[in-house]
Write a protein that holds these residues in place. Structure first.
Motif, PDB file in Angstrom:
ATOM      1  N   LEU A 101       0.825  -1.207   0.000  1.00 17.05           N
ATOM      2  CA  LEU A 101       0.000   0.000   0.000  1.00 17.05           C
ATOM      3  C   LEU A 101       0.863   1.262   0.000  1.00 17.05           C
ATOM      4  O   LEU A 101       0.423   2.309  -0.466  1.00 17.05           O
ATOM      5  N   LEU A 106      -4.085   3.222  -1.746  1.00 16.25           N
ATOM      6  CA  LEU A 106      -5.389   2.599  -1.862  1.00 16.25           C
ATOM      7  C   LEU A 106      -6.219   3.259  -2.965  1.00 16.25           C
ATOM      8  O   LEU A 106      -6.267   4.483  -3.069  1.00 16.25           O
ATOM      9  N   HIS A 110      -7.974  -1.719  -5.706  1.00 12.30           N
ATOM     10  CA  HIS A 110      -7.746  -2.553  -4.526  1.00 12.30           C
ATOM     11  C   HIS A 110      -9.047  -3.202  -4.058  1.00 12.30           C
ATOM     12  O   HIS A 110      -9.088  -4.408  -3.788  1.00 12.30           O
ATOM     13  N   ALA A 152      -3.624  -5.916  -3.084  1.00 15.86           N
ATOM     14  CA  ALA A 152      -2.658  -4.819  -3.101  1.00 15.86           C
ATOM     15  C   ALA A 152      -1.504  -5.112  -4.054  1.00 15.86           C
ATOM     16  O   ALA A 152      -0.997  -4.212  -4.741  1.00 15.86           O
ATOM     17  N   ALA A 155      -2.721  -4.677  -7.614  1.00  9.83           N
ATOM     18  CA  ALA A 155      -2.818  -3.256  -7.927  1.00  9.83           C
ATOM     19  C   ALA A 155      -1.453  -2.657  -8.254  1.00  9.83           C
ATOM     20  O   ALA A 155      -1.364  -1.630  -8.933  1.00  9.83           O
TER      21      ALA A 155
END
Length: 212
Positions: A101, A106, A110, A152, A155
């Motif tokens: 993160l 975020l 996510h 995460a 992402a």
């Protein structure tokens, strides 16, 4: 980025210790657990080197390294007391999640990845949890944390494909462990794939730190 020699050596030594553990895992004594933890400590040492190279100033590298440290401890605890080992693995995932993160803040992606991964695990395991003979709530909470960590990493795919691949393998290996809880008498090949996925996951996550 540095030389690829270190991650290659890390993978080779990890495979060596992991193979020793696999060959001795069914012995009734506890000493084979040394081989299990040693295999995880190899990529942990690699991550430590990358952290040391920048004076432990990189929070992404530091988070992944500490996460791997928890994994090495959980390797042993999981075989001695399942819920204790799962708790320590969860702490490792908290560290991985915090690190990832920090790399990619975020966003909607996510949440989307998390919902897909967590829903898949619930659909796959929901009816089977009662068969484990273990409390269902800790397993569900662990699955949520594992899904969040994997989300995460996905992402952050553009930044680090290695971290994304490592998190996905972690997701697979941990879900395979749940299958083994439902039916303990699974084949040696199944156990081998669980270990291969797990060790590859830790190696990919730790080796990815050189790119952050």
């Amino acid at each position: 980025m540095g030389s690829p020699a270190l991650p290659i050596l890390s993978a080779l030594f990890m495979a060596f210790w992991g193979t020793l553990y696999f060959q001795n895992r069914k012995r009734k004594k506890k000493w084979p657990l040394f081989f299990k933890a040693a295999a995880t400590c190899i990529p942990l040492g690699e991550a430590f080197f990358y952290c040391l190279s920048d004076g432990f100033q990189n929070p992404v590298r530091l988070g992944i390294m500490v996460g791997a440290l928890f994994c090495a401890a959980a390797d042993v605890l999981l075989e001695l007391h399942f819920l204790s080992g799962m708790t320590v693995f969860a702490l490792g995932h908290v560290c991985f999640l915090a690190a990832l993160l920090h790399a990619v803040p975020l966003s909607f992606r996510h949440f989307l990845f998390f919902l897909l991964l967590f829903a898949a695990s619930l659909l796959f395991h929901g009816r089977q949890l009662s068969k484990t003979g273990k409390p269902a709530l800790p397993i569900v909470l662990y699955g949520a944390l594992l899904s969040a960590m994997t989300a995460a990493a996905l992402a952050a795919l553009r930044i680090s494909p290695m971290a994304a691949a490592g998190a996905l393998l972690f997701y697979l290996s941990d879900n395979m462990i749940c299958l083994r809880l439902y039916k303990p008498g699974r084949s040696g090949a199944f156990s081998a794939f669980v270990l291969i996925f797990y060790y590859s996951a830790v190696w990919l996550l730790c080796s990815s730190t050189r790119f952050f």
